[in-house]
Write an enzyme that holds these catalytic residues in place. Structure first.
Site, PDB file in Angstrom:
ATOM      1  N   CYS A  78       1.002  -1.343  -0.533  1.00 15.22           N
ATOM      2  CA  CYS A  78      -0.300   0.097  -0.134  1.00 15.22           C
ATOM      3  C   CYS A  78       0.427   1.041   0.416  1.00 15.22           C
ATOM      4  O   CYS A  78       1.695   1.503  -0.788  1.00 15.22           O
ATOM      5  CB  CYS A  78      -1.085   0.096   1.037  1.00 15.22           C
ATOM      6  SG  CYS A  78      -2.504   0.970   1.028  1.00 15.22           S
ATOM      7  N   HIS A 180      -2.923  -5.186   1.686  1.00 12.72           N
ATOM      8  CA  HIS A 180      -2.205  -5.586   3.039  1.00 12.72           C
ATOM      9  C   HIS A 180      -1.701  -6.681   3.505  1.00 12.72           C
ATOM     10  O   HIS A 180      -2.459  -7.597   4.597  1.00 12.72           O
ATOM     11  CB  HIS A 180      -3.365  -5.101   4.330  1.00 12.72           C
ATOM     12  CG  HIS A 180      -2.880  -2.997   3.954  1.00 12.72           C
ATOM     13  ND1 HIS A 180      -2.044  -2.682   4.405  1.00 12.72           N
ATOM     14  CD2 HIS A 180      -3.805  -2.251   3.744  1.00 12.72           C
ATOM     15  CE1 HIS A 180      -1.965  -1.393   3.607  1.00 12.72           C
ATOM     16  NE2 HIS A 180      -2.726  -1.388   2.987  1.00 12.72           N
ATOM     17  N   GLU A 182      -0.044  -8.412   5.548  1.00 15.30           N
ATOM     18  CA  GLU A 182      -0.077  -9.049   6.417  1.00 15.30           C
ATOM     19  C   GLU A 182      -1.449  -8.518   7.641  1.00 15.30           C
ATOM     20  O   GLU A 182      -0.446  -8.560   8.924  1.00 15.30           O
ATOM     21  CB  GLU A 182       1.484  -7.052   6.631  1.00 15.30           C
ATOM     22  CG  GLU A 182       0.816  -5.834   7.205  1.00 15.30           C
ATOM     23  CD  GLU A 182       0.577  -5.278   5.670  1.00 15.30           C
ATOM     24  OE1 GLU A 182       0.291  -6.135   4.487  1.00 15.30           O
ATOM     25  OE2 GLU A 182       0.430  -3.454   5.557  1.00 15.30           O
TER      26      GLU A 182
END
Lengths: 202, 298
Positions: A78, A180, A182
Site C-alpha cells: 500500500c 495488506h 500483513e
C-alpha cells in the site's frame, strides 16, 4: 537472514509478526544505521505523505534509496508500494518515491475509506488457494513497465474503480502490493518475498 | 471466509480496524480551516480532524458544541490527500449519518462536543464508516468496542494542554489489560462484572494482552515530549487538538510532534526537535477546571 521494516509510521508490527511466523529475524528501521547488514526491507502500510516527510527528517531517504538502487530486495504494501513506485499521481508535489519498480500509481485510487474492501485474489505464484486481500484506501496501478511482472489483478466486478488493474507486481528483487497481506494470517506472500531474498543470495 | 469471493466487501470490521492500524505511529491533528489542514499535512500528519472550534475555544466560548458545517468538512477533504475525520456528538446518530454521507474517513463520537443522549452511545455496527471513541478506563473502552468502535483513544482532558488526565487514562487502561491477563477463567467473570464489559471481550484481552482495536492517545498533548511520554506508556498514535494551532509557531510544532511520535524512544531526537519551538498553548491546570469533558460518556 535479517529483514528490516521501515518503522517511521504505519502497520510495522503486523509485518514483524508475519516475518516472525516464518522464523525470519527482523529489525525496525528508523535511522540510517538501522540499514546496516540487512538482506531486504519491508515498507509497510500507512500514510505515504507522512512517511515521505519522515524519510527526509530521519536522514533515511538517501541511504535507503541507495540500498534499493544497489539491489536490496524490497517489499512494499500500500503506502510502501507508493514509496517504491517510479511515478506517483494524486499525491503532493513534494512527495518522494524511490523509483525501485517501474510502475505508475494513483494514491487512494480505489477511493476513500468507505470504498476500502476485502476480496479474494488469484495469485498463480502462490498456488491454487485464493489469497484473501484487504485494501485500505488503496492505490491503483495505472501503468506498468515492460520489465514488470503482474502477479495478481483486482477482480473485475464491473461496477467499481480499478477493475482488473494490477494489485501485485514484481520487478527483479522488488515486490509491491496495493493490499495488506500483513493484515491476514496467510503468510504465503511474505514467504514468497523471503524466497526472493534467498534467490538473490545464491 | 470459507468461499472464494470476487465481490468487494466494504464496511467490514477488518477494513474499519485496518485504517486505524495504518495510522499507528502517527499524529492526527485538529484543524478548523483548509489552510490549517494543509499545514498539518505538510508537517507529516497521518490524518486531520475537521472541526469548527478546537477544544480550547469550545471551553472558552461555551454554548452547545455540535457537528461541523458540511462546507468546512468538504473544504478540508478537497485540500488534503490524507484521511479526514470529523466529530459527532455522543449518541447523535443523525449527525453520524450526515458525516457518513459526506464520506469522511472516520467519525469521532466525541465527548468534546455536547452529548446528545445521556444514556446511549451510537450503535456503530450500523455504519460502513469506522468510529473512534474516547475512554477513561478499560471497561469504557470495551463497551465502546462492543458497540462497534474500531479505534479507542484516551479522553484526557481536551483543550487544557495538560497531559495529566491522558496519562491517568492510559495507565488505567494498560494497567488493567495487564491485570486481566493474569486472571484465571473464573476471575474473568468478576472482571467483566466490575468493568461492566462483555466477558468475551475480557477473554480476548486476556488472551492477546491488548485491546482488539488500536489504542491511541488524546486530550492534552502540547509538546514533543508529551507525545514521547504517551507513546512510551503504550499509546499507538496521538491526537493533538488545541496543542498545535493554539501555539506560537504551529508549523514547526506540528513537525516536531510528528518526529517525536516516530522517534519516541530516542531522547536525542526528541531533544533536538524540542528546541526553540516558541510558546506552547497556555494550558489550564487540572484543579482549576470547571468543566470535565472526560466525564461525558457512559
Amino acid at each position: 537472514m535479517r529483514v528490516g521494516i521501515l518503522a517511521l509510521q504505519g502497520d510495522v508490527n503486523e509485518h514483524g509478526a508475519a516475518l516472525a511466523d516464518l522464523g525470519v529475524a527482523h529489525r525496525p528501521v528508523r535511522r540510517p544505521e538501522d540499514l546496516d547488514d540487512l538482506d531486504g526491507i519491508v515498507l509497510p502500510g500507512g500514510e505515504s505523505t507522512a512517511m515521505s516527510v519522515l524519510l527526509e527528517s530521519s536522514g533515511l531517504n538517501g541511504p535507503l534509496g541507495k540500498a534499493l538502487a544497489e539491489g536490496m530486495p524490497g517489499f512494499g504494501t500500500c503506502a510502501g508500494m507508493i514509496l517504491l513506485a517510479r511515478v506517483v499521481a494524486g499525491g503532493r508535489p513534494d512527495q518522494r518515491s524511490f523509483g525501485a519498480i517501474d510502475i505508475g500509481v494513483r494514491r487512494n485510487g480505489f477511493g476513500r475509506q468507505l470504498e476500502s474492501f476485502e476480496t479474494d485474489l488469484h495469485v498463480a505464484v502462490l498456488g491454487e488457494d485464493p489469497l484473501h486481500a484487504v485494501f485500505i484506501r488503496a492505490p491503483v496501478v495505472e501503468s506498468v513497465g515492460a520489465g514488470v511482472e503482474v502477479l495478481a489483478r483486482a477482480p473485475g466486478t464491473g461496477d467499481g474503480t480499478g477493475d482488473g488493474t494490477p494489485v501485485l507486481c514484481r520487478e527483479g528483487g522488488v515486490l509491491v502490493s496495493a493490499f495488506h497481506p500483513e493484515l491476514t494470517d496467510d503468510r504465503r506472500l511474505h514467504a514468497y518475498f523471503v524466497s526472493m531474498i534467498e534467490e538473490r543470495g545464491h | 471466509m470459507d468461499e472464494t469471493t470476487t465481490q468487494r466487501l466494504t464496511g467490514t470490521t477488518r477494513v474499519k480496524r485496518g485504517l486505524a492500524e495504518m495510522l499507528r505511529g502517527g499524529v492526527i491533528m485538529d484543524v478548523v480551516t483548509p489552510e490549517q489542514a494543509r499545514i498539518a499535512e505538510d508537517a507529516g500528519a497521518v490524518a486531520v480532524m475537521a472541526l469548527e472550534r478546537v477544544p480550547a475555544d469550545i471551553r472558552a466560548q461555551g454554548g452547545v458544541a455540535r457537528m461541523s458545517d458540511p462546507v468546512l468538512v468538504e473544504g478540508i477533504k478537497e485540500t488534503v490527500t490524507i484521511p479526514v475525520m470529523a466529530k459527532a456528538r455522543i449518541g447523535h446518530f443523525a449527525e453520524a449519518q450526515v458525516l457518513e454521507a459526506l464520506e469522511v474517513d472516520y467519525i469521532d463520537e466525541s465527548e468534546v462536543l455536547t452529548p446528545a443522549d445521556e444514556a446511549h452511545h451510537i450503535d456503530k455496527w450500523g455504519f460502513r464508516v469506522p468510529f473512534v471513541c474516547g475512554a477513561t478506563n478499560l471497561g469504557e473502552a470495551l463497551r465502546r468496542i462492543s458497540e462497534g468502535a474500531a479505534m479507542i483513544r484516551s479522553k484526557g482532558e481536551a483543550g487544557t494542554g495538560n497531559i495529566v488526565e491522558a496519562v491517568r487514562h492510559l495507565r488505567s487502561i494498560t494497567g488493567d489489560i495487564r491485570a486481566v491477563g493474569q486472571a484465571d477463567a473464573a476471575e474473568r467473570y468478576r472482571w467483566a462484572k466490575e468493568l461492566q464489559a462483555p466477558v468475551d471481550l475480557i477473554t480476548e484481552v486476556a488472551e492477546t494482552g491488548r485491546l482488539p482495536v488500536p489504542l491511541f492517545c488524546a486530550g492534552g498533548i502540547a509538546t514533543p515530549a508529551d507525545a514521547s511520554l504517551v507513546m512510551q506508556l503504550g499509546a499507538e498514535a496521538v491526537f493533538v487538538g488545541s496543542g498545535i494551532f493554539k501555539s506560537e509557531d504551529p508549523a514547526r510544532r506540528a513537525r516536531a510532534v510528528v518526529e517525536a511520535t516516530t522517534h519516541f524512544r530516542d531522547a536525542e531526537i526528541v531533544a533536538k526537535v524540542s528546541r526553540g519551538l516558541g510558546n506552547a498553548m497556555p494550558g489550564i491546570e487540572a484543579a482549576a477546571l470547571t468543566q470535565h469533558m472526560a466525564e461525558r460518556g457512559w
